[in-house]
Design a protein around this motif. Structure first.
Motif, PDB file in Angstrom:
ATOM      1  N   SER A 117      -8.436   1.344  -0.936  1.00 40.52           N
ATOM      2  CA  SER A 117      -8.051   0.534  -1.804  1.00 40.52           C
ATOM      3  C   SER A 117      -8.347   1.537  -3.293  1.00 40.52           C
ATOM      4  O   SER A 117      -9.430   2.162  -3.426  1.00 40.52           O
ATOM      5  CB  SER A 117      -9.035  -0.666  -2.163  1.00 40.52           C
ATOM      6  N   ASN A 143      -4.945   4.236  -2.123  1.00 40.66           N
ATOM      7  CA  ASN A 143      -3.902   3.622  -2.182  1.00 40.66           C
ATOM      8  C   ASN A 143      -3.063   3.775  -3.779  1.00 40.66           C
ATOM      9  O   ASN A 143      -4.043   3.795  -4.993  1.00 40.66           O
ATOM     10  CB  ASN A 143      -3.921   2.028  -2.082  1.00 40.66           C
ATOM     11  N   ALA A 192       0.290   5.347   0.350  1.00 40.57           N
ATOM     12  CA  ALA A 192      -0.668   6.326   0.637  1.00 40.57           C
ATOM     13  C   ALA A 192      -0.208   7.031   1.636  1.00 40.57           C
ATOM     14  O   ALA A 192       0.926   6.639   2.345  1.00 40.57           O
ATOM     15  CB  ALA A 192      -2.222   5.695   1.019  1.00 40.57           C
ATOM     16  N   PHE A 207      -6.940  -0.478   6.704  1.00 39.45           N
ATOM     17  CA  PHE A 207      -7.208  -0.742   5.256  1.00 39.45           C
ATOM     18  C   PHE A 207      -8.648  -0.891   5.136  1.00 39.45           C
ATOM     19  O   PHE A 207      -9.243  -1.489   5.754  1.00 39.45           O
ATOM     20  CB  PHE A 207      -6.569  -1.738   4.940  1.00 39.45           C
ATOM     21  N   VAL A 246      -5.710   3.278   4.737  1.00 39.91           N
ATOM     22  CA  VAL A 246      -5.307   3.284   3.271  1.00 39.91           C
ATOM     23  C   VAL A 246      -6.598   2.799   2.687  1.00 39.91           C
ATOM     24  O   VAL A 246      -7.189   2.033   2.907  1.00 39.91           O
ATOM     25  CB  VAL A 246      -4.107   2.344   2.894  1.00 39.91           C
ATOM     26  N   THR A 264       1.095  -1.009   0.035  1.00 37.51           N
ATOM     27  CA  THR A 264      -0.037  -0.154   0.109  1.00 37.51           C
ATOM     28  C   THR A 264       0.777   1.133  -0.075  1.00 37.51           C
ATOM     29  O   THR A 264       2.077   1.245   0.654  1.00 37.51           O
ATOM     30  CB  THR A 264      -0.821  -0.113   1.220  1.00 37.51           C
TER      31      THR A 264
END
Lengths: 444, 138
Positions: free
Chosen positions: A138, A160, A131, A297, A136, A129
């Motif tokens: 997707s 991301n 970011a 995430f 983060v 990832t």
């Protein structure tokens, strides 16, 4: 912030549009208005999620695609399919029949888009990832990326920057073909799309490049029909002619990647998967208010069920999901030979593994100039208080607040409100039974 | 432009309403995302403070072309030790409030860190917090 419009895949066929307002009321970004009885899509606000197409009972909203015949302008033709394609077929149609039929209709090679997940896992040892901020988000679903760009500018830094697996797959295949000595002009790589957002992403001028990732895009329902009719015609011989057909490699993780939790379950830390665009919007509001703590995430998908819910999928999304789960049980990990082949392209792919920075787009501003915007905002507040607040859509805007916004921008008029008009007439007793006698504006 | 929001005591389900609406207005004014984030964090913390610690109060937001001025006032019982309350991690929140995921002791420090100017007046009759956030990115 840039004001550039996105490329759009969704278009309204005016000759079929009945002005029923269903699309307008389902649009999560309030991008649709009615003019002269036809739906019009505001290009800056549309994120190509496909909700309107799903809501339209007249098939008046369509997704553009490349002409299928275009594939024959290339000597070497590759189809890249989303895994959910396999899930569209009845369970008694073996996977090899589907693959053989794809070759029969004109492709030289077929891959599943999610093979890119296996490539990424092989060259990076894990799913990476990139970011600036946690959690983060997707970047897999292009409709979600666009939603954040236009509606949640403060969250752009969470996205991301890893290139989506489908593009990695295409870049890997193209590089392999070039290494084999095939002329770049002869290579045609076509994506079979389950939704509008993926086409819009591929056709966007700001994406693509690295030697033009995809040559074209064809809608999944179109290919489904070609494959299904090939199977119906040749059922008797398919058993024999597809018996030793090699099935493209794919691991169980990759095979389930596009379904809800498919991605989040492979990322370490505390993760959350949310599907269906309205659910995502509710959640992003919370995230933007800083109400969400300690998550690492977020897997966010515009369609219910992830890509199995794609608007171009002809099958039932629950059956599609079940078939993918069932087949994942017999899928195998990448062999050493496949791993070696991927590693040969690792340094090339690593160079392009990150995508360009994603910019916010200020599409909800009332005016470039803040003093004027403030004036319009005051006007908007006054108008919104005067409107009935029942969001009937008869004015041609999806909500009373959307009409108020249009009025404050000078592109609509308060006389468009049918409810205010009805309430002002004395003789309409039937309407008064429903809405009462009150001429008072509602209190928000 | 002035916007006023009443904040009832103890109603956590509605905390965040003022910050959500102000956020939407600031987007319509095309305020830079970084600034919106600071306003939202300050305002949300202020709302939660009034809900969690006070007998109820209100938020007044005054927006002009250069800044947003936020005044949060409540009807008591006041902050006993403002210096202590301003230190990170210090919290007087009850067990009930903490169980709802609030009361980490970051409220006032967060508000201070995210505003350009902050002033607190407190007495047993009530607390009034003034915050000013400029729309100019520095």
């Amino acid at each position: 912030m840039k004001g550039v419009s996105f490329h759009h895949a969704l278009t309204v066929r005016e000759e079929l549009c009945q002005g029923c307002t269903r699309c307008m009321r389902n649009c999560p970004t309030e991008a649709i208005r009615l003019f002269h009885g036809k739906a019009h899509v505001h290009p800056d606000k549309c994120i190509d999620c496909g909700q309107c197409m799903d809501a339209c009972p007249f098939d008046a909203i369509v997704i553009e695609q490349d002409d299928f015949e275009k594939i024959f302008s290339y000597n070497y033709r590759v189809a890249i399919l989303p895994s959910v394609f396999i899930g569209q077929f009845a369970d008694d149609i073996p996977e090899r029949y589907i693959y053989k039929s794809l070759l029969d209709i004109g492709f030289n090679e077929v891959y599943e888009a999610e093979f890119g997940v296996d490539i990424l896992q092989t060259i990076g040892n894990r799913f990476s990832t990139y970011a600036d901020d946690k959690p983060v988000i997707s970047s897999y679903c292009p409709a979600i990326v666009r939603l954040i760009q236009i509606k949640y500018p403060t969250l752009v830094k969470h996205i991301n920057l890893l290139r989506p697996p489908v593009e990695i797959t295409a870049m890997y295949i193209r590089k392999k073909l070039l290494d084999r000595g095939i002329d770049p002009k002869d290579i045609g790589i076509f994506y079979v799309t389950p939704c509008a957002a993926k086409i819009a992403q591929i056709k966007s001028p700001e994406q693509q490049k690295p030697e033009d990732i995809f040559t074209g895009v064809i809608n999944l329902d179109y290919i489904y029909n070609l494959v299904q009719s090939n199977i119906s015609k040749n059922k008797k011989i398919l058993e024999e002619i597809s018996s030793d057909l090699p099935i493209p490699p794919l691991t169980p993780d990759a095979g389930l990647w596009s379904l809800t939790t498919g991605e989040s379950s492979t990322v370490s830390g505390r993760t959350l998967a949310i599907d269906e665009i309205h659910n995502v919007i509710d959640f992003l509001e919370k995230l933007e208010n800083d109400e969400v703590k300690n998550l690492d995430f977020l897997e966010l998908r515009a369609c219910a069920g992830g890509c199995a819910g794609g608007v171009l999928n002809p099958g039932n999304r629950f059956l599609a999901k079940e078939r993918l789960f069932h087949r994942s049980q017999s899928m195998k990990e990448i062999t050493l030979e496949q791993e070696a082949m991927i590693c040969m392209q690792a340094s090339y792919l690593q160079h392009y593994i990150k995508r360009d920075r994603i910019e916010a787009k200020a599409v909800f501003q009332l005016d470039e100039d803040i003093s004027k915007a403030l004036e319009k905002l005051e006007n908007y507040q006054k108008v919104v208080n005067a409107l009935p607040g029942i969001d009937c859509g008869l004015c041609g805007a999806p909500t009373c607040s959307a009409l108020a916004e249009d009025i404050s921008k000078g592109i609509a008029d308060i006389t468009q409100c049918a409810v205010l008009k009805l309430r002002r007439t004395d003789d309409n007793l039937a309407i008064k039974k429903v809405w009462g006698n009150s001429l008072e504006p509602h209190q928000p | 432009m002035d916007k006023r929001y009443a904040i009832p005591s103890g109603d956590f389900t509605h905390a965040g309403q003022a910050s959500s609406e102000i956020k939407r207005l600031l987007k319509q004014l095309n305020i830079p995302p970084k600034i919106i984030k600071r306003v939202v964090v300050s305002l949300y913390e202020a709302e939660v403070n009034v809900v969690a610690h006070s007998l109820g109060g209100e938020v007044l937001c005054s927006i002009d072309s250069e800044h947003i001025k936020i005044t949060v006032s409540d009807r008591g019982p006041g902050i006993p030790d403002v210096g202590l309350a301003m230190s990170e991690g210090y919290s007087t929140a009850s067990q009930e409030v903490r169980e709802m995921g609030f009361g980490a002791g970051m409220g006032l420090p967060n508000m201070r860190n995210n505003s350009d100017e902050m002033d607190i007046k407190t007495s047993p009759e009530g607390t009034s917090i003034f915050m000013n956030i400029s729309f100019k990115e520095n």
